[in-house]
Design a protein around this motif. Sequence first.
Motif, PDB file in Angstrom:
ATOM      1  N   UNK A 150       0.876  -1.218  -0.050  1.00  0.00           N
ATOM      2  CA  UNK A 150      -0.081  -0.040   0.107  1.00  0.00           C
ATOM      3  C   UNK A 150       0.960   1.248   0.221  1.00  0.00           C
ATOM      4  N   UNK A 151       0.674   1.939  -0.855  1.00  0.00           N
ATOM      5  CA  UNK A 151       1.587   3.334  -1.269  1.00  0.00           C
ATOM      6  C   UNK A 151       1.126   4.301  -0.225  1.00  0.00           C
ATOM      7  N   UNK A 165      -3.711  -8.271   5.371  1.00  0.00           N
ATOM      8  CA  UNK A 165      -5.143  -8.089   5.834  1.00  0.00           C
ATOM      9  C   UNK A 165      -5.796  -9.148   5.707  1.00  0.00           C
ATOM     10  N   UNK A 166      -6.418  -9.731   6.703  1.00  0.00           N
ATOM     11  CA  UNK A 166      -7.278 -10.791   6.831  1.00  0.00           C
ATOM     12  C   UNK A 166      -8.821 -10.533   6.992  1.00  0.00           C
ATOM     13  N   UNK A 173      -8.580  -7.855  10.140  1.00  0.00           N
ATOM     14  CA  UNK A 173      -7.507  -7.984  11.063  1.00  0.00           C
ATOM     15  C   UNK A 173      -6.440  -7.370   9.667  1.00  0.00           C
ATOM     16  N   UNK A 174      -5.589  -6.325  10.376  1.00  0.00           N
ATOM     17  CA  UNK A 174      -4.726  -5.616   9.573  1.00  0.00           C
ATOM     18  C   UNK A 174      -3.068  -5.746  10.335  1.00  0.00           C
ATOM     19  N   UNK A 193      -6.270   2.730   4.044  1.00  0.00           N
ATOM     20  CA  UNK A 193      -6.643   1.342   3.878  1.00  0.00           C
ATOM     21  C   UNK A 193      -8.321   1.231   4.099  1.00  0.00           C
ATOM     22  N   UNK A 194      -8.865   2.409   4.465  1.00  0.00           N
ATOM     23  CA  UNK A 194     -10.482   2.717   4.428  1.00  0.00           C
ATOM     24  C   UNK A 194     -10.844   2.034   5.580  1.00  0.00           C
TER      25      UNK A 194
END
Length: 335
Positions: A57-58, A69-70, A105-106, A142-143
């Motif tokens: 992710x930039x 990310x899960x 989850x991140x 990442x929103x």
Amino acid sequence: MSNSLEKIDLRGRCHGGVAIAIAAVTALSASLPGSFVAPAHAQTLSRQEQKADIGFLEIDKDITLRRMVVRNTNPKGTVLFLHGFPETLYAWKDISLTLAADYEVHAFDWPGFGLSSRPTVDRFSYAPSDYARVLNDYIRKAGIDTSKLTIYATDIGALPALLLAQEKPGIATSIIVGDFAPFDRPQYMYESLQNLKAGPLMRQARDQLNKNRDDILENAFRRGLHEEAQFDVPRDFKDDMSRAWGHGAITTADAFSYYYAHFTRDQNHFESHLEQLAIPVKVVWGEKDLYIKKEMGIELADKIGAELMLLPGVGHYPHLQNPKQTIEEVRAAFR
């Protein structure tokens, strides 16, 4: 680069609608900021890992983060894990897969760690306050819904999370921190960590860290524990740390050292603005922490009025030594 790449999963699919193989990550990542290249070993994946999405992710022109990310189709909330030294996002893999039964989850690699960017210090200082900015930008890009977000941060990840919480009271609904140095208290810290702070011994301490790479990766997690409390970290995690250490011109130890060079300034800023910390915080600490004594955690909890959980027989890395406890702490944060 396009946002579709950030959602590449470990099976070689792109959720943005464009089919892409893991090999393409290797080719494309050569052009990412920080001049890192996803190594060929990333193509060898276990069945368990295939349940997670790992990509890039930039954040800005200098920083691109490797992240995991899960996902859950109907999550009760979101958990964001922030690792410490000398870790990578693989520290959270098994915990994340378990928690994904209920949550999204991140986790990501901090700049200078894992396969994230490693810009030169004239472009990024690696200070806790700069990490706080990276954290804020990650959450935004990442929103992530901050109204249902718990941040779990350990070691170098904890102060940036709390600095951001002081600045942005709505950045999360709860924060769990542990085994870090929120205040400038030399008496509570391992001597080698103190030597990393700006001063005459800083360069020597950094050189020693790089020289001791193999010993750190093999023994740092167990050091100071009684024989019955000794444990091993998963092989894929150890391998990831080993390969990532010298991934760019700046090593993992260099990034850690640059972080500490600015540490006192950001510790003092945090302590002088404690009244701005409005997000509920829980402090979880290994009672046998060799690197940062439990007295640091006790003082932090007392000063901010936080719940304190001291873990008997546990060292500096509770999430690795007792992952079931970490899972329970996260679940409790959403109750």
